[in-house]
Every structure is written in C-alpha cells, then in structure tokens.
Design an enzyme around this catalytic site. Structure first.
Site, PDB file in Angstrom:
ATOM      1  N   THR A  40       0.833  -1.207   0.000  1.00 32.36           N
ATOM      2  CA  THR A  40       0.000   0.000   0.000  1.00 32.36           C
ATOM      3  C   THR A  40       0.865   1.253   0.000  1.00 32.36           C
ATOM      4  O   THR A  40       0.551   2.245  -0.669  1.00 32.36           O
ATOM      5  CB  THR A  40      -0.932   0.003   1.228  1.00 32.36           C
ATOM      6  OG1 THR A  40      -1.743  -1.167   1.193  1.00 32.36           O
ATOM      7  CG2 THR A  40      -1.819   1.236   1.242  1.00 32.36           C
ATOM      8  N   HIS A  43       1.984   1.965  -3.481  1.00 24.76           N
ATOM      9  CA  HIS A  43       0.935   2.587  -4.296  1.00 24.76           C
ATOM     10  C   HIS A  43       0.888   4.098  -4.055  1.00 24.76           C
ATOM     11  O   HIS A  43       0.781   4.891  -4.996  1.00 24.76           O
ATOM     12  CB  HIS A  43      -0.430   1.983  -3.958  1.00 24.76           C
ATOM     13  CG  HIS A  43      -0.631   0.594  -4.470  1.00 24.76           C
ATOM     14  ND1 HIS A  43      -0.634   0.278  -5.805  1.00 24.76           N
ATOM     15  CD2 HIS A  43      -0.837  -0.580  -3.814  1.00 24.76           C
ATOM     16  CE1 HIS A  43      -0.839  -1.015  -5.966  1.00 24.76           C
ATOM     17  NE2 HIS A  43      -0.948  -1.563  -4.755  1.00 24.76           N
TER      18      HIS A  43
END
Length: 342
Positions: A40, A43
């Site tokens: 995450t 990202h």
C-alpha cells in the site's frame, strides 16, 4: 517530529518536520522505533490510479510499526503503562455497526485506516486509540514486532481453513505469501507449494519452510503433484498474488471440495472458470486484514511456540534513507524492509 509525508499528487514523498499528534482521551501516544513497508505504501509513493482515487493529501504514510508508549489518554483504562512495548492494528473500527457488535470489527463498514485514511506511522510518534495498540511480549524481537501487522494478514488467511495433514497451494511469494507458507507448515500441513515468477522470493519461500517453491513458467503444477505423489489435487489454496492467471491455475489444480482463501486483489475483469468452482464444490473466502483480535493472539502464540519468521526481514535502513529503501522494495529483490526511527 520528523515524518515521511506525501504532499503532492506525484511520485515520491518527503521527510518533514510536523507537529506531534494530539492525544485524545482514549488514545495512547507511541514513540515509533521501527516501521516496515507494505505494498500500500508503494501505491501511495508512486501515486498510481488507486492512490489518486483513495488518498487525500497531505498524508503521513505507514501502518506497520513497533514502538513504546510514552503518554496515555486520561480515559484509558490501566491495561497500559508508560514504556510498554506495542505494535498495533491499523484498522480503527466504529464499534457500533452490525459487524463490530458481532465481533467482526475487521470488516467494519466505517473502517478508518492508519496511513491510508488517517495519519500514519512513518514518523517519530503516532497516536492511536488504546484498543488498537497490541502488547508485545518480551520474547518477541523488535524487528519481528515491527512486522506483526502484515504477519497477521498471513495468519488470518492461512488459518481460514483446517490445514492439518492437508496439501496447500499458495500463489504469490510476496512477504505475506511466504509467511503464510511458514504458518501452514507450523500448524501441520503436509505439503506447501508456493508459486511465483520472482526467483529471489521463491528462494525466500524455501528458506521459510515451503516444500517446493516453483516458477509456473518453468514447472507446471501437474508436474509438482506428480513429484509429491499427490493423487487428487490441493486441499487448500491461499491466493496472495492478485494475478488472475495464477488464480485460475490454482482452481484447475484444486481437489474436489477444496477450500480457497483470497487475500490478493484480483483485477476487476479477472475471468474465473465458474464451472470448475461449481462442479468441484469449491469454497471461496475473501480475507481482509486481521480478525480483531483473535488473529493477533494466535500470531503471538505461534511465535512463542517456535515459529520463526525473522528470515523474511532482509534489509534495514535509517528513516533518512527512505528513498533507497523504497527503490529496493520495488525492485522485488527483498523481503520485508525495516526503517529505524529510534
């Protein structure tokens, strides 16, 4: 305090001085000692389509951490004291919706997520609700304590079904998939096969106990079954890759009445052979986060009973060297990477 902050909708983050978080009456303030990277965070760092849709700036990144409590809110009960070692659950549940009241807080409809929808732990201090801080026993190392959060994803997924004596297939040899392989062997699976195309991480999977770690572009699962003298197919599948081809390969090699837990985010347009699912009578379960807080209890007790996940930690950096750490993570030539803040 120093923190790694995403300030602009572009690639990269910056190390900045920002105010120490304000402590609420039900919060604890944690001095961060170690943090680890998650997909995450990549990202958000790369500012891809998912990040552009979900992230509001500015944002302190990070949700995997280990630290010590340095301040306690006035309404917090006495189960914590100054100096306690803690990791933490990054999903902050509302406590009032149907799932929360039924003991399923990990799928709370109003979930708030540290480092995603509220300020994260890539900083010198973090304030979170006291129930989200999880005590770390003395016999758990600082490094392992910093990866308890992602380890919990592995544990939740792996323990979704009975594994004792079963043949297990794991698609995806990222750190969570590799730790799931270690869990499966620890709890009594017969064979644990891990598939990926990244040779570095396949070697990590073998190091953490996988029976076989194979590149499906070079070795077919049918050949693996023959090598292991398997007659009917895999009993349990753990999908960790987010790759539709790998998932369909799993379905094709599952035994009838097999069970699959899915943690990897498959593409929205992923085609699935539903005929295989139906005629084989497969059970498919979606997995999100960690069960709060039974997964935490089980991961601690497995570590205390001899499960060793420390080899998944391959690199450590000072928080000041975050750019180098991010580059290494995105190269695919690492396991879990730790940033030291102390």
């Amino acid at each position: 305090m120093k923190a790694l902050v995403k300030t602009k909708p572009e690639v990269g983050i910056t190390l900045q001085n920002i105010p120490v978080p304000t402590l609420g009456p039900n919060d604890v303030l944690i001095k961060i000692i170690k943090t680890s990277f998650c997909g995450t965070d990549a990202h958000i760092y790369n500012w891809d389509a998912w990040a552009a849709q979900h992230i509001h700036l500015p944002l302190v990144l990070g949700h995997e951490f280990y630290g010590e409590i340095v301040e306690i809110g006035k309404e917090v009960q006495s189960y914590f004291k100054i100096g306690d070692r803690v990791s933490g659950e990054n999903h902050i549940a509302c406590g009032h919706c149907r799932n929360c009241r039924a003991g399923r807080a990990h799928i709370c409809r109003a979930n708030i997520s540290v480092g995603v929808t509220r300020q994260g732990c890539f900083s010198e201090y973090l304030a979170i609700p006291a129930p989200n801080a999880y005590p770390v026993p003395k016999d758990i190392s600082d490094n392992v304590a910093s990866i308890l959060n992602p380890f919990g994803n592995s544990v939740h997924t792996a323990l979704s079904f009975d594994l004792v004596g079963e043949d297990v297939l794991i698609t995806g040899a990222g750190p969570v998939g590799v730790m799931a392989a270690a869990v499966a062997k620890h709890v009594g699976a017969r064979h644990v096969v891990v598939t990926d195309v990244n040779e570095y991480r396949l070697k990590l999977a073998e190091k953490l106990g996988a029976t076989l770690a194979i590149n499906p572009l070079k070795t077919s699962l049918s050949d693996v079954m023959k090598q292991l003298n398997m007659k009917e197919g895999f009993d349990v599948g753990l999908e960790m890759s987010g790759n539709a081809k790998a998932f369909n390969d799993m379905i094709a090699h599952m035994n009838h009445a097999g069970k699959i837990a899915i943690l990897g985010f498959l593409p929205k347009d992923a085609g699935i052979d539903w005929g295989e699912v139906i005629f084989k009578g497969l059970v498919i379960k979606g997995v999100y986060g960690r069960e709060m807080y039974d997964t935490w209890y089980k991961m601690i007790t497995m570590l205390q009973s001899g499960l060793d996940i420390s080899p998944i930690i391959t690199n450590e950096f000072s928080a000041h060297d975050f750019k180098q750490a991010f580059e290494l993570m995105q190269s695919g030539e690492s396991g879990k990477i730790i940033l030291n803040w102390d």
